[in-house]
Design a protein around this motif. Structure first.
Motif, PDB file in Angstrom:
ATOM      1  N   ILE A  16      44.934  26.866  13.762  1.00 12.60           N
ATOM      2  CA  ILE A  16      44.934  25.298  13.679  1.00 12.60           C
ATOM      3  C   ILE A  16      43.725  24.730  14.340  1.00 12.60           C
ATOM      4  N   GLN A  17      42.907  24.044  13.521  1.00 16.35           N
ATOM      5  CA  GLN A  17      41.712  23.603  14.223  1.00 16.35           C
ATOM      6  C   GLN A  17      41.843  22.269  14.621  1.00 16.35           C
ATOM      7  N   ARG A  18      41.879  22.138  15.942  1.00 13.79           N
ATOM      8  CA  ARG A  18      42.109  20.827  16.791  1.00 13.79           C
ATOM      9  C   ARG A  18      41.140  19.771  16.463  1.00 13.79           C
ATOM     10  N   SER A  19      39.813  20.077  16.344  1.00 18.11           N
ATOM     11  CA  SER A  19      38.759  19.078  16.019  1.00 18.11           C
ATOM     12  C   SER A  19      38.593  19.087  14.478  1.00 18.11           C
ATOM     13  N   LYS A  20      37.718  17.771  14.184  1.00 13.41           N
ATOM     14  CA  LYS A  20      37.695  17.502  12.890  1.00 13.41           C
ATOM     15  C   LYS A  20      36.606  18.362  12.164  1.00 13.41           C
TER      16      LYS A  20
ATOM     17  N   MET B 285      47.308  30.332  16.498  1.00  7.06           N
ATOM     18  CA  MET B 285      46.009  30.323  17.259  1.00  7.06           C
ATOM     19  C   MET B 285      45.507  28.849  17.132  1.00  7.06           C
ATOM     20  N   VAL B 286      44.838  28.231  18.219  1.00  8.37           N
ATOM     21  CA  VAL B 286      44.378  27.039  18.225  1.00  8.37           C
ATOM     22  C   VAL B 286      42.801  27.357  18.393  1.00  8.37           C
ATOM     23  N   ASP B 287      42.056  26.632  17.361  1.00  6.48           N
ATOM     24  CA  ASP B 287      40.361  26.493  17.721  1.00  6.48           C
ATOM     25  C   ASP B 287      40.418  25.204  18.719  1.00  6.48           C
ATOM     26  N   ASN B 288      40.155  25.327  19.974  1.00 10.71           N
ATOM     27  CA  ASN B 288      40.119  24.300  20.904  1.00 10.71           C
ATOM     28  C   ASN B 288      38.879  23.785  20.957  1.00 10.71           C
ATOM     29  N   CYS B 289      37.770  24.102  20.433  1.00  9.55           N
ATOM     30  CA  CYS B 289      36.365  23.689  20.589  1.00  9.55           C
ATOM     31  C   CYS B 289      36.263  22.220  20.711  1.00  9.55           C
ATOM     32  N   TYR B 290      35.421  21.804  21.550  1.00 17.73           N
ATOM     33  CA  TYR B 290      35.413  20.165  21.781  1.00 17.73           C
ATOM     34  C   TYR B 290      36.603  19.530  22.531  1.00 17.73           C
ATOM     35  N   GLY B 291      37.807  20.182  22.545  1.00 17.29           N
ATOM     36  CA  GLY B 291      39.009  19.302  22.969  1.00 17.29           C
ATOM     37  C   GLY B 291      39.368  19.707  24.530  1.00 17.29           C
ATOM     38  N   GLU B 292      38.797  20.514  25.258  1.00 19.78           N
ATOM     39  CA  GLU B 292      39.182  20.922  26.461  1.00 19.78           C
ATOM     40  C   GLU B 292      38.877  19.820  27.502  1.00 19.78           C
ATOM     41  N   PHE B 293      39.919  19.544  28.497  1.00 20.42           N
ATOM     42  CA  PHE B 293      39.730  18.561  29.432  1.00 20.42           C
ATOM     43  C   PHE B 293      39.971  17.190  28.803  1.00 20.42           C
ATOM     44  N   VAL B 294      39.813  16.942  27.575  1.00 15.40           N
ATOM     45  CA  VAL B 294      40.016  15.448  27.070  1.00 15.40           C
ATOM     46  C   VAL B 294      41.416  14.890  27.459  1.00 15.40           C
ATOM     47  N   GLU B 295      42.471  15.896  27.421  1.00 17.04           N
ATOM     48  CA  GLU B 295      43.564  15.497  27.795  1.00 17.04           C
ATOM     49  C   GLU B 295      44.138  16.262  29.095  1.00 17.04           C
ATOM     50  N   THR B 296      45.348  15.910  29.679  1.00 17.20           N
ATOM     51  CA  THR B 296      45.839  16.556  30.938  1.00 17.20           C
ATOM     52  C   THR B 296      46.597  17.916  30.624  1.00 17.20           C
TER      53      THR B 296
END
Length: 433
Positions: free
Chosen positions: A176-180, A210-221
């Motif tokens: 699952i790719q979090r970012s666009k 599995m989540v591709d979390n690139c660019y998303g860390e610490f954007v939410e809580t």
């Protein structure tokens, strides 16, 4: 009161462009306050994890050679596991980039005959060769691992019927790719990722998510591992490195998944026991400490950019008012000239290599020419002020980063000035026809 206009004029930014930016900023105060609140929450979360894992001065020293008994490396991995609420984590300088971290997670947890499935459409361009969508040496396809894909619905929603039909006995891992990526689809919120994982696990409980979390860390809580992801994977030269990590990636998740990745990274029989930290641990720890506030600065820059270019008449995604779930801002120009002018404006605002003029080129891993602007202290660091885009329709540029908001602000104003100087934006701040 300090007169900032003369400072900006030294960068070639006119009083008109500066005033236009200031008017936009005046409407964003409450939005920025909310971002600072999230950053404060995440800052306390990082400090608490470091305290609970008993980070000490000895953790900053590092090792060479085999790296046996590297207390700093092992403690850092405990910190990441604590932050992501996971059983284990692998955080290493030997992981060269985000694509490498993702490839490592996939190749170590899939076996010949398994199927990988993406329920959120096409993955990021560089993963196409990892998977074998575009043939490449060493791809998953070469090892007999097949790939299935379910595209998002036209409104950006999940195609639940399509996902149900695609899941089968051979589906071992869902990515699952979090970012666009290089698309103009919605970035996925952690909440939406949780809903998707719950649906998938309801059909096939043993599948690895599995989540591709690139660019998303610490954007939410919260992070994807808080809502059921078996692995979250990312790069340290993006959000979690805080601009200080010179290299590295992470995989946080279930112990078995992380162990599989460690044995693939080093060697069967060795796993996490080896891997020298080579003097980078201090920057890894301090970068992680700074990451929440650095990410907040990048978010502010993205929102500023969205509101600037939306006002002028360009299509932006997300729009200026939408909630944010990563630090990337897409602006669609509809022509190569706009993408190139934007990237050249970002480069001209850099502290490093500001005199360089970026041009499109045949970059490895991509199916078209790509232009990249990144005058960075760490080469390729996209938590630093940067922008890039493929030279193909719809000719969108993807802006991200900014270790400080003043730098992000300068970069955005410089792009606008550059577009005006080239006649792509008119003097009254409208898109040229």
């Amino acid at each position: 009161m300090i007169d900032l206009t003369t400072q900006y004029e030294q960068f070639g930014i006119s009083k008109e462009v500066y005033s236009f930016g200031e008017n936009i900023l005046s409407s964003l105060k409450e939005r920025f306050r909310q971002i600072d609140e999230t950053a404060e929450y995440n800052q306390l979360k990082v400090i608490r994890a470091m305290q609970e894992c008993r980070v000490s001065e000895a953790c900053l020293l590092g090792t060479t050679g085999y790296g046996y008994s590297d207390v700093g490396r092992d403690t850092l991995e405990q910190v990441y596991a604590s932050l992501f609420h996971t059983e284990d984590a692998l955080v290493r300088p030997q992981i060269t980039c985000g694509t490498h971290a993702l490839a490592l997670a996939l190749m170590s947890n899939l076996r010949p005959g398994d199927e990988l499935m993406s329920p959120v459409g096409k993955p990021y361009d560089t993963l196409e060769e990892v998977i074998g969508i575009r043939p490449s040496k060493g791809s998953l396809a070469e090892y007999g691992i097949t790939y299935g894909q379910v595209d998002l619905l036209p409104d950006g929603g999940f195609d639940y019927d399509g996902i149900r039909a695609a899941l089968n006995d051979r589906t071992r891992l869902v990515t699952i790719q979090r970012s666009k990526g290089y698309q103009t689809r919605p970035t996925l919120s952690v909440e939406r990722i949780g809903e998707l994982i719950h649906f998938i696990k309801g059909i096939k409980p043993d599948v690895i998510c599995m989540v591709d979390n690139c660019y998303g860390e610490f954007v939410e809580t919260i992070e994807p591992t808080d809502v059921g992801a078996d692995m979250a994977v990312g790069s340290l030269i993006k959000n979690p490195g805080g601009g200080l990590a010179p290299i590295g990636g992470y995989i946080a998740g279930k112990k078995e998944c992380v162990e599989n990745a460690a044995y693939r990274l080093t060697s069967p029989g060795l796993g996490k026991e080896v891997g020298a930290s080579l003097g980078v641990l201090s920057s890894f720890y301090e970068g992680l400490f700074l990451a929440p506030t650095v990410t907040a600065n990048a978010l502010k820059g993205a929102i500023f950019a969205a509101n600037i270019y939306e006002k002028i008449g360009f299509s932006v995604f997300p729009d200026g008012a939408q909630d944010r779930h990563d630090i990337i801002q897409a602006v669609t120009f509809g022509s190569p000239d706009g993408v190139i002018a934007f990237c050249q404006g970002i480069q001209a605002a850099a502290s490093v290599d500001s005199f360089v003029t970026p041009q499109p080129w045949d970059m490895p891993g991509y199916d078209s020419q790509v232009i990249m602007a990144a005058g960075a202290f760490v080469s390729g660091s996209s938590i630093e002020l940067s922008a890039d885009g493929p030279i193909k329709p719809p000719y969108a540029v993807y802006f991200q980063g900014g270790l400080t908001f003043p730098h992000a602000k300068l970069g955005i104003l410089k792009t606008l000035q550059n577009l005006m100087d080239k006649g792509i934006v008119t003097a009254d701040f409208h898109r040229a026809k």
